[in-house]
Write a protein that holds these residues in place. Structure first.
Motif, PDB file in Angstrom:
ATOM      1  N   GLY A 123       0.815  -1.210   0.000  1.00 33.18           N
ATOM      2  CA  GLY A 123       0.000   0.000   0.000  1.00 33.18           C
ATOM      3  C   GLY A 123       0.844   1.253   0.000  1.00 33.18           C
ATOM      4  O   GLY A 123       0.515   2.240  -0.663  1.00 33.18           O
ATOM      5  N   ALA A 124       1.938   1.241   0.739  1.00 33.31           N
ATOM      6  CA  ALA A 124       2.824   2.403   0.772  1.00 33.31           C
ATOM      7  C   ALA A 124       3.546   2.566  -0.563  1.00 33.31           C
ATOM      8  O   ALA A 124       3.775   3.690  -1.020  1.00 33.31           O
ATOM      9  CB  ALA A 124       3.835   2.262   1.900  1.00 33.31           C
ATOM     10  N   GLY A 125       3.885   1.457  -1.196  1.00 35.18           N
ATOM     11  CA  GLY A 125       4.596   1.525  -2.476  1.00 35.18           C
ATOM     12  C   GLY A 125       3.741   2.089  -3.589  1.00 35.18           C
ATOM     13  O   GLY A 125       4.222   2.807  -4.463  1.00 35.18           O
ATOM     14  N   PHE A 126       2.461   1.763  -3.546  1.00 37.61           N
ATOM     15  CA  PHE A 126       1.552   2.260  -4.579  1.00 37.61           C
ATOM     16  C   PHE A 126       0.740   3.457  -4.099  1.00 37.61           C
ATOM     17  O   PHE A 126      -0.162   3.913  -4.787  1.00 37.61           O
ATOM     18  CB  PHE A 126       0.600   1.148  -5.037  1.00 37.61           C
ATOM     19  CG  PHE A 126       1.283   0.101  -5.855  1.00 37.61           C
ATOM     20  CD1 PHE A 126       1.742   0.381  -7.124  1.00 37.61           C
ATOM     21  CD2 PHE A 126       1.488  -1.162  -5.334  1.00 37.61           C
ATOM     22  CE1 PHE A 126       2.371  -0.582  -7.880  1.00 37.61           C
ATOM     23  CE2 PHE A 126       2.117  -2.139  -6.082  1.00 37.61           C
ATOM     24  CZ  PHE A 126       2.567  -1.844  -7.358  1.00 37.61           C
ATOM     25  N   ASN A 127       1.051   3.941  -2.881  1.00 37.73           N
ATOM     26  CA  ASN A 127       0.400   5.114  -2.302  1.00 37.73           C
ATOM     27  C   ASN A 127      -1.117   4.931  -2.208  1.00 37.73           C
ATOM     28  O   ASN A 127      -1.891   5.807  -2.603  1.00 37.73           O
ATOM     29  CB  ASN A 127       0.756   6.379  -3.084  1.00 37.73           C
ATOM     30  CG  ASN A 127       0.522   7.630  -2.259  1.00 37.73           C
ATOM     31  OD1 ASN A 127       0.344   7.530  -1.049  1.00 37.73           O
ATOM     32  ND2 ASN A 127       0.513   8.773  -2.894  1.00 37.73           N
TER      33      ASN A 127
ATOM     34  N   SER B 253      -6.001   3.014   1.727  1.00 39.71           N
ATOM     35  CA  SER B 253      -6.820   1.945   2.307  1.00 39.71           C
ATOM     36  C   SER B 253      -5.986   0.697   2.589  1.00 39.71           C
ATOM     37  O   SER B 253      -6.210   0.009   3.584  1.00 39.71           O
ATOM     38  CB  SER B 253      -7.990   1.608   1.401  1.00 39.71           C
ATOM     39  OG  SER B 253      -7.531   1.129   0.156  1.00 39.71           O
ATOM     40  N   ALA B 254      -5.020   0.410   1.724  1.00 41.39           N
ATOM     41  CA  ALA B 254      -4.156  -0.753   1.954  1.00 41.39           C
ATOM     42  C   ALA B 254      -3.242  -0.509   3.154  1.00 41.39           C
ATOM     43  O   ALA B 254      -2.969  -1.424   3.933  1.00 41.39           O
ATOM     44  CB  ALA B 254      -3.331  -1.068   0.712  1.00 41.39           C
ATOM     45  N   MET B 255      -2.787   0.725   3.297  1.00 39.07           N
ATOM     46  CA  MET B 255      -1.937   1.032   4.449  1.00 39.07           C
ATOM     47  C   MET B 255      -2.734   0.959   5.748  1.00 39.07           C
ATOM     48  O   MET B 255      -2.271   0.414   6.747  1.00 39.07           O
ATOM     49  CB  MET B 255      -1.289   2.404   4.283  1.00 39.07           C
ATOM     50  CG  MET B 255      -0.267   2.440   3.170  1.00 39.07           C
ATOM     51  SD  MET B 255       0.740   3.914   3.075  1.00 39.07           S
ATOM     52  CE  MET B 255      -0.408   5.237   3.188  1.00 39.07           C
TER      53      MET B 255
END
Length: 107
Positions: free
Chosen positions: A34-38, A41-43
């Motif tokens: 999530g952090a890699g793709f910004n 919600s995933a983060m």
């Protein structure tokens, strides 16, 4: 119908700890993805999965003290981990869920 023998809670303890560790690994993967793709919600889901994996690990240590309540906590933690981290937390959620069900079934 034969009743399940009461005894030590080693199976629940082992499954819960292993499931919690796999939940942490899956949640960390979801968090970094999530952090890699910004993706916020995933983060957020990754953080909730990490929190509930830690709750499951701590709760399973006390499974022999109050097995019914701890089993319900484990089942709820498994559901939250699966919902918030999706397939990343699948293995951990399944193992925690099995530990929770075993805790409820055993007397």
């Amino acid at each position: 119908m034969d009743e399940v023998q009461s005894g030590s809670r080693t199976a629940e303890l082992v499954l819960g700890i292993i499931g919690g560790v796999f939940g942490l690994i899956g949640a960390t993967a979801a968090l970094f993805l999530g952090a890699g793709f910004n993706v916020d919600s995933a983060m957020t889901g990754g953080l909730f999965s990490i929190l509930f994996s830690i709750i499951a690990i701590i709760a399973v240590v006390f499974i022999s003290k109050n097995p019914k309540i701890i089993s319900i906590v484990l089942i709820l933690s498994a559901l939250v981990i699966f919902i918030t981290s999706g397939l990343f937390g699948f293995l951990g959620a399944i193992l925690i869920l099995i530990a929770g069900i075993l805790g409820l079934v055993r007397k």
